[in-house]
Design a protein around this motif. Structure first.
Motif, short mmCIF file in Angstrom:
data_model
loop_
_atom_site.label_atom_id
_atom_site.label_comp_id
_atom_site.label_asym_id
_atom_site.label_seq_id
_atom_site.Cartn_x
_atom_site.Cartn_y
_atom_site.Cartn_z
N TRP A 160 9.08 -39.06 19.85
CA TRP A 160 9.51 -39.00 21.25
C TRP A 160 8.74 -39.94 22.17
O TRP A 160 9.31 -40.44 23.15
N ARG A 161 7.49 -40.22 21.87
CA ARG A 161 6.71 -41.11 22.73
C ARG A 161 7.27 -42.53 22.76
O ARG A 161 7.01 -43.28 23.70
N ASP A 162 8.03 -42.90 21.71
CA ASP A 162 8.64 -44.24 21.68
C ASP A 162 9.76 -44.37 22.71
O ASP A 162 10.19 -45.49 23.01
N GLY A 163 10.25 -43.25 23.22
CA GLY A 163 11.40 -43.27 24.11
C GLY A 163 11.08 -42.87 25.53
O GLY A 163 11.96 -42.36 26.25
N PRO A 203 8.73 -49.45 22.00
CA PRO A 203 8.82 -50.09 20.68
C PRO A 203 10.22 -49.95 20.09
O PRO A 203 10.92 -48.96 20.34
N LYS A 204 10.62 -50.95 19.33
CA LYS A 204 11.90 -50.90 18.63
C LYS A 204 11.72 -50.18 17.30
O LYS A 204 10.62 -50.11 16.75
N MET A 205 12.82 -49.62 16.78
CA MET A 205 12.77 -48.93 15.50
C MET A 205 14.04 -49.21 14.72
O MET A 205 15.08 -49.55 15.29
N VAL A 206 13.96 -49.05 13.40
CA VAL A 206 15.13 -49.20 12.54
C VAL A 206 15.66 -47.81 12.22
O VAL A 206 14.91 -46.94 11.78
N ASN A 207 16.94 -47.61 12.47
CA ASN A 207 17.59 -46.34 12.16
C ASN A 207 17.95 -46.34 10.68
O ASN A 207 19.02 -46.79 10.28
N THR A 208 17.03 -45.86 9.86
CA THR A 208 17.19 -45.96 8.41
C THR A 208 18.26 -45.02 7.87
O THR A 208 18.79 -45.24 6.78
N ASN A 209 18.58 -43.98 8.62
CA ASN A 209 19.61 -43.05 8.15
C ASN A 209 21.02 -43.57 8.36
O ASN A 209 21.90 -43.33 7.54
N TRP A 210 21.24 -44.28 9.46
CA TRP A 210 22.59 -44.61 9.86
C TRP A 210 22.77 -46.10 10.13
O TRP A 210 22.60 -46.55 11.26
N PHE A 230 17.37 -45.39 25.28
CA PHE A 230 17.85 -44.03 25.55
C PHE A 230 16.87 -43.07 24.91
O PHE A 230 16.80 -42.92 23.69
N GLY A 231 16.06 -42.42 25.76
CA GLY A 231 15.05 -41.49 25.28
C GLY A 231 15.13 -40.16 26.02
O GLY A 231 16.19 -39.77 26.53
N GLU A 260 2.54 -33.48 17.62
CA GLU A 260 3.59 -34.26 18.26
C GLU A 260 4.65 -33.35 18.87
O GLU A 260 5.08 -33.55 20.01
N MET A 261 5.08 -32.34 18.12
CA MET A 261 6.08 -31.43 18.66
C MET A 261 5.50 -30.61 19.80
O MET A 261 6.16 -30.41 20.84
#
Length: 512
Positions: free
Chosen positions: A97-100, A108-115, A124-125, A153-154
């Motif tokens: 969540w901190r990335d958003g 930071p950018k991230m790769v959506n490895t699932n989809w 959009f965070g 984190e949670m």
């Protein structure tokens, strides 16, 4: 001989007519309420659900607030969606969540490895999601990261959202533009922990839930409704272990996921638009399995929670077909036909009739993904047949549940049969009675005689959703092919209600 043949033919016709008649008895207030949260929605970071769905390019010439698309917001407000689940799905257990939060250019950018393996910019965070929920006038349902996240984190995410202290994480929220707590209530502790959420055993997950849930604190004015990651379809052992090992007072709900596959085969699920009556029939067989799943999971929950304090939360459901040809298969974009509307109505009837245990559910998904309510294409937007079902059924939200006894004729294909008719009923705060009826038979109308015991009424009106073919869809060139129309096929006969519902149709009646 001719007289005998004529008599036999007449008897056959009379028998056929009798077989195409349904009987319904509706009784008064059961003391139960159909929770509005059964009509919830699901928006995952998947394909064009968030980006290019809710959250669009700043240069797209449509009405927006920030980058939230307002024609979508207005359509969803009309059907009164009660909650919106985010950020996943499988994505939830890789989302940090901190990335958003904070300035978008610095996220930071991230790769959506699932989809689809696409890169997301995290524009959009948390704040954007909660701004969307405020515009929608809906309750947020956040799924927290158990699979790749930490307890801290949670815990800090909950504190960031709900605390009004002077802690560092709360000061961060205030600096990011929201001085007051968001007061988020619905909180998912992981998602599909048996699969993409960590490949856990139920015993291991139950322990993890207890640990994570302990540190997801209740802050003043913000008690959490914690939802445990529950079973995949008919994994009844998962439900048994969780109910046995998680104290009832630690969880508000236990989830269950089930998708209707036309073929029953995950390898080749079937087309969203090109299917035969035989495949339509098999799809409905698989749709109706939801009744069995709800019954069996509820029976297990009853053993450990006889007072039904823990909700069964079906927070992913709907039809899952092969993606539309020519689209990214990782985006799960599929068209939406009259068949899908019949699935939605049937499933909602099942949930309404089990409102003593099913207190929450989320259709997968809201925009451009799976059984979507809305499809978009640049500036264009259309409402799917499924959207119209939620529009018809919104009358049941928070209404008193009315018990139904139903005797239905069979719908037969290739020697196999299912009940042609399913239904649910409720009474709203003004005393109006609403009855939702589904005829799954693709060919024959059904005459329905309904007895309403101890329920006074004098007039009936209604709406219907049907079309010429079970494969009919709404397109950007023809967005209103399948749409709601007024229904005049019901009448009062004494205190009984007599209805003729066409083939492949959904009707909601209002009695007052």
């Amino acid at each position: 001989m001719k007289k005998i043949l004529f008599a036999l033919l007449l008897l056959w016709q009379l028998d056929a007519a009798a077989q195409n008649t349904a009987g319904i008895t509706i009784t008064g207030n059961t003391g139960q309420t159909i929770s509005r949260h059964i009509y919830g929605q699901f928006a995952e970071h998947l394909g064009r659900g968030i980006y290019d769905g809710f959250w669009v390019d700043k240069n797209l010439p449509v009405a927006k607030q920030d980058r939230i698309r307002l024609d979508v917001v207005n359509a969803l407000k009309k059907i009164k969606i009660p909650n919106l689940r985010w950020p996943g799905g499988c994505f939830a257990d890789e989302y940090h969540w901190r990335d958003g939060i904070g300035p978008r250019a610095q996220r930071p950018k991230m790769v959506n490895t699932n989809w689809g393996g696409i890169t997301e910019d995290n524009s959009f965070g948390t704040h954007e999601f909660l701004a969307l929920c405020k515009l929608l006038d809906t309750e947020p349902y956040i799924a927290g990261n158990v699979g790749s996240g930490t307890v801290e984190e949670m815990a800090k995410w909950v504190e960031y959202l709900n605390s009004n202290s002077s802690s560092t994480v709360v000061q961060m929220r205030k600096q990011n533009g929201h001085p007051e707590p968001y007061k988020v209530s619905f909180w998912g502790v992981g998602n599909e922990s048996w699969g993409c959420g960590g490949e856990m055993t139920p015993e291991f997950y139950a322990g993890q839930f207890r640990r994570y849930a302990t540190y997801a604190r209740n802050y003043p004015g913000s008690p959490l409704k914690k939802i445990a990651s529950g079973a995949n379809a008919s994994d009844y052992n998962w439900t048994e272990v969780c109910m046995k090992n998680i104290p009832n007072n630690m969880m508000w709900g236990l989830s269950m996921h089930y998708y209707t596959l036309p073929t029953g085969d995950w390898g080749k699920k079937g087309s969203a638009t090109k299917f035969s009556e035989a495949e339509y029939f098999s799809t409905m067989v698989n749709c109706l399995k939801m009744e069995e799943l709800v019954n069996k999971h509820s029976a297990i929950m009853d053993k450990y929670d006889p007072d039904k304090k823990v909700a069964l939360v079906v927070d992913e459901w709907g039809i899952w077909t092969d993606p539309e040809p020519g689209t990214n298969p990782g985006f799960l974009y599929q068209q939406n036909s009259l068949r899908d509307a019949l699935i939605a109505a049937t499933t909602l009837n099942i949930f309404n009739n089990h409102c003593d245990r099913v207190k929450m559910a989320e259709l997968a998904q809201t925009i451009n993904v799976l059984q979507a309510l809305i499809l978009t294409e640049k500036t264009k937007m259309l409402l799917t047949p499924t959207y119209h079902i939620f529009d018809m059924y919104k009358v049941h939200q928070d209404a008193k549940y009315l018990a139904i006894k139903l005797k239905s004729p069979d719908y037969e294909v290739n020697g196999k049969s299912i009940p042609a008719v399913n239904a649910s009923a409720s009474q709203d705060a003004t005393g109006k009675i609403h009855i939702s009826l589904v005829n799954l038979d693709a060919n024959k109308p059904v005459s329905i005689s309904t007895q309403l015991k101890d329920l006074a009424w004098s007039s009936v009106s209604g709406q219907i959703l049907t079309s010429a073919n079970i494969t009919d869809i709404n397109t950007f060139n023809q967005p209103a092919k399948v749409q709601l129309k007024n229904f005049a096929g019901a009448k009062k006969d004494g205190n009984n209600l007599v209805v003729t519902i066409p083939a492949k149709a959904v009707v909601t009646l209002e009695l007052k």
